[in-house]
Structures are given as structure tokens and as C-alpha cells.
Design a protein around this motif. Structure first.
Motif, PDB file in Angstrom:
ATOM      1  N   GLU A 153      15.923  -1.046  28.166  1.00 25.35           N
ATOM      2  CA  GLU A 153      15.351  -2.320  27.743  1.00 25.35           C
ATOM      3  C   GLU A 153      16.189  -2.977  26.653  1.00 25.35           C
ATOM      4  O   GLU A 153      16.428  -4.193  26.677  1.00 25.35           O
ATOM      5  CB  GLU A 153      13.922  -2.111  27.235  1.00 25.35           C
ATOM      6  CG  GLU A 153      13.257  -3.394  26.780  1.00 25.35           C
ATOM      7  CD  GLU A 153      11.829  -3.185  26.288  1.00 25.35           C
ATOM      8  OE1 GLU A 153      11.290  -4.114  25.671  1.00 25.35           O
ATOM      9  OE2 GLU A 153      11.270  -2.098  26.532  1.00 25.35           O
ATOM     10  N   THR A 154      16.669  -2.173  25.717  1.00 21.28           N
ATOM     11  CA  THR A 154      17.500  -2.715  24.646  1.00 21.28           C
ATOM     12  C   THR A 154      18.765  -3.363  25.198  1.00 21.28           C
ATOM     13  O   THR A 154      19.152  -4.469  24.781  1.00 21.28           O
ATOM     14  CB  THR A 154      17.890  -1.596  23.658  1.00 21.28           C
ATOM     15  OG1 THR A 154      16.701  -1.081  23.040  1.00 21.28           O
ATOM     16  CG2 THR A 154      18.827  -2.121  22.577  1.00 21.28           C
ATOM     17  N   ARG A 157      17.952  -6.673  26.953  1.00 20.41           N
ATOM     18  CA  ARG A 157      17.692  -7.742  25.978  1.00 20.41           C
ATOM     19  C   ARG A 157      19.005  -8.213  25.331  1.00 20.41           C
ATOM     20  O   ARG A 157      19.187  -9.412  25.088  1.00 20.41           O
ATOM     21  CB  ARG A 157      16.722  -7.251  24.908  1.00 20.41           C
ATOM     22  CG  ARG A 157      15.289  -7.049  25.415  1.00 20.41           C
ATOM     23  CD  ARG A 157      14.370  -6.618  24.289  1.00 20.41           C
ATOM     24  NE  ARG A 157      13.008  -6.419  24.749  1.00 20.41           N
ATOM     25  CZ  ARG A 157      12.107  -7.389  24.901  1.00 20.41           C
ATOM     26  NH1 ARG A 157      12.451  -8.644  24.611  1.00 20.41           N
ATOM     27  NH2 ARG A 157      10.880  -7.126  25.318  1.00 20.41           N
ATOM     28  N   PHE A 179       8.371  -9.072  28.373  1.00 23.29           N
ATOM     29  CA  PHE A 179       9.580  -9.869  28.183  1.00 23.29           C
ATOM     30  C   PHE A 179       9.279 -11.354  27.997  1.00 23.29           C
ATOM     31  O   PHE A 179      10.157 -12.191  28.161  1.00 23.29           O
ATOM     32  CB  PHE A 179      10.511  -9.692  29.385  1.00 23.29           C
ATOM     33  CG  PHE A 179      10.987  -8.278  29.581  1.00 23.29           C
ATOM     34  CD1 PHE A 179      11.995  -7.768  28.795  1.00 23.29           C
ATOM     35  CD2 PHE A 179      10.400  -7.458  30.536  1.00 23.29           C
ATOM     36  CE1 PHE A 179      12.447  -6.465  28.967  1.00 23.29           C
ATOM     37  CE2 PHE A 179      10.834  -6.156  30.715  1.00 23.29           C
ATOM     38  CZ  PHE A 179      11.851  -5.652  29.929  1.00 23.29           C
ATOM     39  N   SER A 182      11.553 -13.409  25.723  1.00 21.52           N
ATOM     40  CA  SER A 182      12.994 -13.353  25.968  1.00 21.52           C
ATOM     41  C   SER A 182      13.335 -14.254  27.146  1.00 21.52           C
ATOM     42  O   SER A 182      12.451 -14.802  27.815  1.00 21.52           O
ATOM     43  CB  SER A 182      13.433 -11.920  26.268  1.00 21.52           C
ATOM     44  OG  SER A 182      13.003 -11.533  27.560  1.00 21.52           O
TER      45      SER A 182
END
Length: 252
Positions: A153-154, A157, A179, A182
Motif C-alpha cells: 500500500e505504501t 500511494r 484510498f 488519494s
């Protein structure tokens, strides 16, 4: 645990055969001479002396300078600490040496290369590295919330923040809020999607693909194959893209 199992376990912790058998014998004896250890362990008496002295150097055995010599094992707590510390030192030494020997990854593309991986963490690591290598587009298929680790996930992103087109495809509606703040696009497939999720999948820049599935193996929970910059990668990305578009049409 049997004597054989105990010896095998100690050998896995780095003790040579005779040392492991000698140490196990001393657990049974408490204190023993070379002959007594030999009788219990089936280690030749002439070899017990060397094995016991080596164990003493490792901090696992006390030596009583009597006639004949007697040997006594240290406590199990001390033995555990000694072996653990030694393993840690050997591990650090091994990986320091490997780091010095390792060459930079080759930039040469292999038009037919396909690599395989086994184990959830190695696969997570590879997915994260592939996401990091993207130039413009990332599509990650995460059937369940647990399919998308914090590590992955990091990276997703970070790439979205850099202006990449990042899409997460999932079967769980609950992933949308994850999310929402984002620029990552979340596509939720419905139950009527004709392409059932077999496992996780990743597509990078229409040229790199990783596919993984869960296994029934008690020791390995997931296995994957991936290919980058190859003809087969470009073919697989077309299949993935077609499936995603089909799912979006059925689940607007």
C-alpha cells in the motif's frame, strides 16, 4: 522428543554431529566422563574428548580437571543464549559477505524470462519492488483486504503521489474508503464478474506481470510467477486489461 530428534535439532543450530550427540548425552547424564558419554551417545571415546573440548570453547560445557576428566553441561537457558548469539553472529557475517559479493542487478532484458517465488513475504517484497519500478501505470488486483499489505500500500500511494496512474482492483467494497483521499482508482468487481479471482495479480506499464495463488502447502502459503519486459509479459497484460475492462462494464 527422542534423542535422535534432539541431536538433529542441535545440528540444525550449528553443532557438528559428535558435539550434538555429546551434548545430548550430558543432558541425560548430568555429569560424565568420556567413557560414560561414549556409552550413552555411541560416539567413540577418542572422539568425545575433542567434541567435549569444542563444546567447552562454545561455552556449552564445563570441564572438571580430575582423573579422569569429567564434563558437565551448562544450564539450558545458558546454552540457548550461547547458541542463539552464535547463530546471530554467523548470520550477520554471512549476509555481510553476501552484500560485498553481490553485483548490481543486470539491466539486460531476457525476452523469455519467467521467475517464480514461494512464500507470502518474498512475494510482497517482489510486488513492492515492481511497483517501485513503474514508469507510468500500476494495476494491482487484491481480492481481499488482507491481499494488500502495508508495504505494498505504501508503494502504491508513493507512485500515485508521483503522478502514476494507479488502480486497485478488488472484490471488497470496503476498500474504496481506504484510498478515498488519494488519486488511486479503486475498481470493485461484483459477484457476477465472469473472471473469478484466483489470487493476487500485478500489472506494470503493460509489460510486467506478477500472478500469485494460495497453496495448500503447510510450509508455504503462497506462490507466484512474474515476468518483466518480455513478450509473455506483454501478452499477459493484454489478458489482464481485457478482464478488467470486462468487469468494469458489468460493474459500472
Amino acid at each position: 522428543m527422542s534423542t535422535r530428534d534432539a541431536v538433529t535439532a542441535l545440528k540444525r543450530l550449528g553443532l557438528p554431529n559428535y558435539q550434538a550427540r555429546t551434548f545430548v548425552a550430558l543432558q541425560q547424564l548430568g555429569t560424565g566422563t568420556a567413557q560414560e558419554i561414549s556409552d550413552v551417545s555411541d560416539v567413540p571415546r577418542s572422539q568425545v574428548y575433542g567434541a567435549a573440548d569444542d563444546l567447552a570453547e562454545r561455552g556449552l560445557v564445563e570441564v572438571t580437571e580430575s582423573s579422569p576428566k569429567e564434563y558437565r553441561p551448562v544450564s539450558l537457558a545458558t546454552a540457548r543464549e550461547q547458541l542463539t548469539n552464535r547463530l546471530e553472529r554467523e548470520r550477520e557475517r554471512a549476509f555481510d559477505n553476501l552484500a560485498q559479493l553481490r553485483t548490481a542487478p543486470s539491466a539486460r532484458g531476457d525476452d523469455q524470462s519467467v521467475s517464480t517465488l514461494r512464500g507470502r513475504q518474498p512475494i510482497d517484497d517482489r510486488i513492492a519492488k515492481l511497483v517501485e519500478s513503474a514508469d507510468s501505470r500500476v494495476v494491482f488486483v487484491a481480492p481481499e483486504a488482507s491481499s494488500l499489505s502495508e508495504q505494498i500500500e505504501t508503494k502504491l500511494r508513493e507512485q500515485a503521489a508521483r503522478g502514476m496512474f494507479v488502480t486497485v482492483v478488488t472484490a471488497e467494497e470496503s476498500e474504496r474508503p481506504r484510498f478515498s483521499e488519494s488519486s488511486i482508482t479503486v475498481i470493485v468487481m461484483g459477484e457476477d464478474n465472469p473472471a473469478d479471482f484466483a489470487g493476487r495479480a500485478l500489472m506494470i506499464d503493460d509489460r510486467t506481470v506478477l500472478l500469485s495463488v494460495a497453496t495448500d502447502d503447510d510450509t508455504v502459503d503462497e506462490e507466484a510467477m512474474w515476468t518483466a519486459g518480455s513478450r509473455i509479459g506483454r501478452i499477459l497484460t493484454q489478458f489482464m486489461q481485457s478482464g478488467i475492462e470486462s468487469g468494469r462494464e458489468r460493474n459500472p
